[in-house]
Design an enzyme around this catalytic site. Sequence first.
Site, PDB file in Angstrom:
ATOM      1  N   ALA A   1       3.540  -9.178 -17.786  1.00 57.17           N
ATOM      2  CA  ALA A   1       3.174 -10.007 -16.626  1.00 57.17           C
ATOM      3  C   ALA A   1       4.375 -10.800 -16.116  1.00 57.17           C
ATOM      4  CB  ALA A   1       2.012 -10.939 -16.980  1.00 57.17           C
TER       5      ALA A   1
ATOM      6  N   ALA B   1       7.312   5.361 -31.807  1.00 54.93           N
ATOM      7  CA  ALA B   1       6.003   5.427 -32.457  1.00 54.93           C
ATOM      8  C   ALA B   1       5.044   4.381 -31.901  1.00 54.93           C
ATOM      9  CB  ALA B   1       6.151   5.250 -33.963  1.00 54.93           C
TER      10      ALA B   1
ATOM     11  N   SER C   1      -0.011  -0.560 -22.820  1.00 57.05           N
ATOM     12  CA  SER C   1      -0.957  -1.445 -22.139  1.00 57.05           C
ATOM     13  C   SER C   1      -0.256  -2.372 -21.151  1.00 57.05           C
ATOM     14  CB  SER C   1      -1.728  -2.278 -23.172  1.00 57.05           C
ATOM     15  OG  SER C   1      -2.483  -1.463 -24.032  1.00 57.05           O
TER      16      SER C   1
ATOM     17  N   ASP D   1      -5.724   2.895 -37.398  1.00 54.98           N
ATOM     18  CA  ASP D   1      -4.291   2.665 -37.226  1.00 54.98           C
ATOM     19  C   ASP D   1      -3.835   1.371 -37.884  1.00 54.98           C
ATOM     20  OD1 ASP D   1      -4.014   5.021 -35.825  1.00 54.98           O
ATOM     21  OD2 ASP D   1      -4.285   4.081 -33.861  1.00 54.98           O
TER      22      ASP D   1
END
Length: 249
Positions: A174, A147, A155, A41
Amino acid sequence: MRMHFVASETETAQSALTELTERYGQHRWREADVVVALGGDGLMLSVMHQNKGLPVYGMNRGTVGFMMNDYAVGDLPERIAAAEETVTNPLAMTATTADGREYVALAINEVSLLRAGPQAAKLRISVNGRVRLDELICDGALLCTPAGSTAYNYSANGPILPMGSDVLALTAIAAFRPRRWRGAILPRAAVVRFDVLEPEKRPVMADADSRGVDSVRAVEIRSEASIKHRLLFDPGHGLEERLTREQFV
């Protein structure tokens, strides 16, 4: 079909490059009908940044290969001819640094702001010129395209966006205050601005697809509709299908 092959520096990708160019030939970029990217990627993002016209067909010779097709040597022109095309627009970032300089960059996946010191960042978030969040205390925040929604955004517990949706995901990294603030889904036409509060005490860097700018004071981001990146996928394995499948893993 005139193909231009590009490969990452790994031994696996270079071996594939040799094999494919010997079989199908190698055309110069400006004379080709399609770019064939051999790697992962990271290579695909690099090729997309360099190329703003030709369709790109990737074959996985890297690690994850979320944006790549399976590798096979035979029948490559037929596979490319039958491929499904996905069009995506990048984000345009304008970052202003502490000394007043401006840096402009494009991001296919996301633009992120990250704390660059031991203390949490303090950010003010505006959308289309209107302040929406006076103060976000966090490790950072990002704005991503559909995308890129399965990359860093996912994540950070951000939402996966369908490819056909005209939206962007704004996701906190966070977040400390407001407690557990997760972000927002915004129209693709939205202009998002981050202002860094207390920049000397709480320095922040900005990053557009791994191209970083240190000591930013403000970052403005918008979707660049005038630039279209064309990705090719084998039938039934397009980016839309991959985004859907990722949510049921």
